[in-house]
Design an enzyme around this catalytic site. Structure first.
Site, PDB file in Angstrom:
ATOM      1  N   HIS A 282      -8.587   1.668  -3.941  1.00 29.80           N
ATOM      2  CA  HIS A 282      -9.541   1.534  -2.840  1.00 29.80           C
ATOM      3  C   HIS A 282     -10.116   2.915  -2.532  1.00 29.80           C
ATOM      4  O   HIS A 282      -9.423   3.778  -1.989  1.00 29.80           O
ATOM      5  CB  HIS A 282      -8.795   0.929  -1.637  1.00 29.80           C
ATOM      6  CG  HIS A 282      -9.581   0.890  -0.371  1.00 29.80           C
ATOM      7  ND1 HIS A 282      -8.984   0.656   0.850  1.00 29.80           N
ATOM      8  CD2 HIS A 282     -10.902   1.037  -0.121  1.00 29.80           C
ATOM      9  CE1 HIS A 282      -9.902   0.670   1.795  1.00 29.80           C
ATOM     10  NE2 HIS A 282     -11.071   0.917   1.231  1.00 29.80           N
TER      11      HIS A 282
ATOM     12  N   MET B 184     -11.616  -4.855   5.750  1.00 29.79           N
ATOM     13  CA  MET B 184     -10.711  -4.030   6.541  1.00 29.79           C
ATOM     14  C   MET B 184     -10.470  -4.709   7.893  1.00 29.79           C
ATOM     15  O   MET B 184     -11.416  -5.107   8.573  1.00 29.79           O
ATOM     16  CB  MET B 184     -11.298  -2.643   6.746  1.00 29.79           C
ATOM     17  CG  MET B 184     -11.469  -1.828   5.478  1.00 29.79           C
ATOM     18  SD  MET B 184      -9.908  -1.540   4.601  1.00 29.79           S
ATOM     19  CE  MET B 184      -8.985  -0.595   5.829  1.00 29.79           C
TER      20      MET B 184
ATOM     21  N   GLY C 208      -0.434   2.148   9.861  1.00 31.91           N
ATOM     22  CA  GLY C 208       0.300   1.810  11.062  1.00 31.91           C
ATOM     23  C   GLY C 208      -0.526   1.301  12.223  1.00 31.91           C
ATOM     24  O   GLY C 208      -0.017   1.162  13.341  1.00 31.91           O
TER      25      GLY C 208
ATOM     26  N   HIS D 137      -1.475  -1.320  -4.106  1.00 26.41           N
ATOM     27  CA  HIS D 137      -2.722  -0.888  -3.469  1.00 26.41           C
ATOM     28  C   HIS D 137      -2.682   0.628  -3.277  1.00 26.41           C
ATOM     29  O   HIS D 137      -1.728   1.172  -2.718  1.00 26.41           O
ATOM     30  CB  HIS D 137      -2.875  -1.588  -2.114  1.00 26.41           C
ATOM     31  CG  HIS D 137      -4.206  -1.363  -1.474  1.00 26.41           C
ATOM     32  ND1 HIS D 137      -5.330  -2.084  -1.809  1.00 26.41           N
ATOM     33  CD2 HIS D 137      -4.588  -0.487  -0.509  1.00 26.41           C
ATOM     34  CE1 HIS D 137      -6.350  -1.689  -1.074  1.00 26.41           C
ATOM     35  NE2 HIS D 137      -5.926  -0.703  -0.278  1.00 26.41           N
TER      36      HIS D 137
ATOM     37  N   SER E 239       0.836  -1.191   0.000  1.00 30.22           N
ATOM     38  CA  SER E 239       0.000   0.000   0.000  1.00 30.22           C
ATOM     39  C   SER E 239       0.873   1.243   0.000  1.00 30.22           C
ATOM     40  O   SER E 239       1.656   1.466   0.935  1.00 30.22           O
ATOM     41  CB  SER E 239      -0.914   0.021   1.229  1.00 30.22           C
ATOM     42  OG  SER E 239      -1.531   1.279   1.360  1.00 30.22           O
TER      43      SER E 239
ATOM     44  N   ASP F 100      -6.913  -5.925   4.553  1.00 30.67           N
ATOM     45  CA  ASP F 100      -6.104  -4.712   4.633  1.00 30.67           C
ATOM     46  C   ASP F 100      -6.107  -4.178   6.063  1.00 30.67           C
ATOM     47  O   ASP F 100      -7.159  -3.839   6.603  1.00 30.67           O
ATOM     48  CB  ASP F 100      -6.693  -3.658   3.691  1.00 30.67           C
ATOM     49  CG  ASP F 100      -5.912  -2.343   3.703  1.00 30.67           C
ATOM     50  OD1 ASP F 100      -4.901  -2.250   4.415  1.00 30.67           O
ATOM     51  OD2 ASP F 100      -6.323  -1.423   2.976  1.00 30.67           O
ATOM     52  N   GLY F 101      -4.898  -4.105   6.648  1.00 36.62           N
ATOM     53  CA  GLY F 101      -4.771  -3.448   7.935  1.00 36.62           C
ATOM     54  C   GLY F 101      -3.988  -4.239   8.962  1.00 36.62           C
ATOM     55  O   GLY F 101      -4.441  -5.291   9.405  1.00 36.62           O
TER      56      GLY F 101
ATOM     57  N   ASP G  22      -4.728   3.766  -1.712  1.00 37.93           N
ATOM     58  CA  ASP G  22      -5.791   4.225  -0.810  1.00 37.93           C
ATOM     59  C   ASP G  22      -6.175   5.656  -1.146  1.00 37.93           C
ATOM     60  O   ASP G  22      -5.364   6.576  -1.012  1.00 37.93           O
ATOM     61  CB  ASP G  22      -5.323   4.146   0.642  1.00 37.93           C
ATOM     62  CG  ASP G  22      -5.242   2.722   1.141  1.00 37.93           C
ATOM     63  OD1 ASP G  22      -6.247   1.999   1.025  1.00 37.93           O
ATOM     64  OD2 ASP G  22      -4.181   2.323   1.651  1.00 37.93           O
TER      65      ASP G  22
ATOM     66  N   GLY H 110      -8.437   4.829   7.436  1.00 40.70           N
ATOM     67  CA  GLY H 110      -8.102   6.236   7.512  1.00 40.70           C
ATOM     68  C   GLY H 110      -6.647   6.533   7.782  1.00 40.70           C
ATOM     69  O   GLY H 110      -6.146   7.566   7.358  1.00 40.70           O
ATOM     70  N   PHE H 111      -5.953   5.630   8.472  1.00 32.37           N
ATOM     71  CA  PHE H 111      -4.565   5.898   8.837  1.00 32.37           C
ATOM     72  C   PHE H 111      -3.735   4.626   8.762  1.00 32.37           C
ATOM     73  O   PHE H 111      -4.212   3.537   9.085  1.00 32.37           O
ATOM     74  CB  PHE H 111      -4.477   6.487  10.248  1.00 32.37           C
ATOM     75  CG  PHE H 111      -5.120   7.827  10.382  1.00 32.37           C
ATOM     76  CD1 PHE H 111      -4.404   8.990  10.118  1.00 32.37           C
ATOM     77  CD2 PHE H 111      -6.453   7.937  10.742  1.00 32.37           C
ATOM     78  CE1 PHE H 111      -5.014  10.232  10.216  1.00 32.37           C
ATOM     79  CE2 PHE H 111      -7.066   9.180  10.842  1.00 32.37           C
ATOM     80  CZ  PHE H 111      -6.341  10.330  10.585  1.00 32.37           C
TER      81      PHE H 111
END
Length: 217
Positions: free
Chosen positions: A65, A136, A144, A32, A7, A174-175, A34, A141-142
């Site tokens: 995305h 998700m 890390g 990816h 990403s 994702d995440g 975002d 939104g962020f």
């Protein structure tokens, strides 16, 4: 085949082209992207201009995305920019099936996204019309954030639904995915793994992707 999708949200934007070329050389399967609008999520990121620039520098598929409100207003722009996939959030698409069909008419692979708190039943009506379901495993939104462990059960449930009904789609997650936890995400049933800091904040992309493949095998 299981796929790794770096990403760019976690890449060094001052040298984005070099970063994308580096992960492609290291063995990434797709890129990816975002897209955030400051409304659906608090952050603001990139638009079609960046997707178009990425299309010029990489031969990898671009997985775009859309974390934005009213995504139907921007489908043509992102399709023309060179998107391979466009995924939209079920949470902001009251006419989800119509949006999915519009994406496919643009010769782009359509996908649907669910936030961690959104139940799978929200996307049951479109599972036979999408090429991709993105789950998700953090709140969007962020970059890390830590992987939400309850996501594993959701992945398992979706995998069972897809296999039982023989839907022709891939499951993307994702995440918070890293070398340390990608094995359990893979075993739960994921096909595509989005990694931001899990790749771009490591010292050696090639070594990291090699380790990821070993763990998810």
């Amino acid at each position: 085949m299981k796929k790794i999708a770096p990403s760019i949200l976690s890449a060094d934007f001052s040298r984005l082209g070099e970063e994308v070329k580096a992960v492609q050389k290291a063995g990434a399967d797709l890129i990816h992207v975002d897209v955030m609008d400051g409304h659906f999520v608090r952050n603001i990121t990139v638009g079609p201009v960046v997707v178009k620039a990425l299309r010029r520098i990489t031969s990898l598929p671009l997985d775009v995305h859309l974390m934005i409100e009213q995504p139907e207003r921007y489908l043509e722009a992102f399709a023309e920019a060179g998107s391979t996939w466009i995924t939209v959030h079920a949470e902001v698409c009251p006419r989800l099936k119509a949006v999915i069909r519009r994406i496919r008419k643009l010769s782009v692979k359509p996908g649907v996204v669910l936030n961690p708190s959104t139940p799978l039943k929200r996307i049951h009506p479109v599972l036979d019309e999408v090429d991709l379901v993105l789950l998700m495993s953090v709140n969007p939104g962020f970059a890390g954030q830590s992987f939400i462990q309850s996501s594993l059960k959701k992945i398992e449930r979706l995998r069972k639904i897809v296999d039982q009904n023989r839907y022709g789609l891939e499951i993307e997650v994702d995440g918070g995915i890293k070398v340390e936890n990608i094995r359990e995400v893979s075993r739960a049933g994921a096909d595509i793994f989005v990694l931001g800091t899990g790749i771009f904040k490591t010292e050696n992309y090639e070594e990291t992707i090699r380790k990821l493949r070993e763990e998810m095998a």
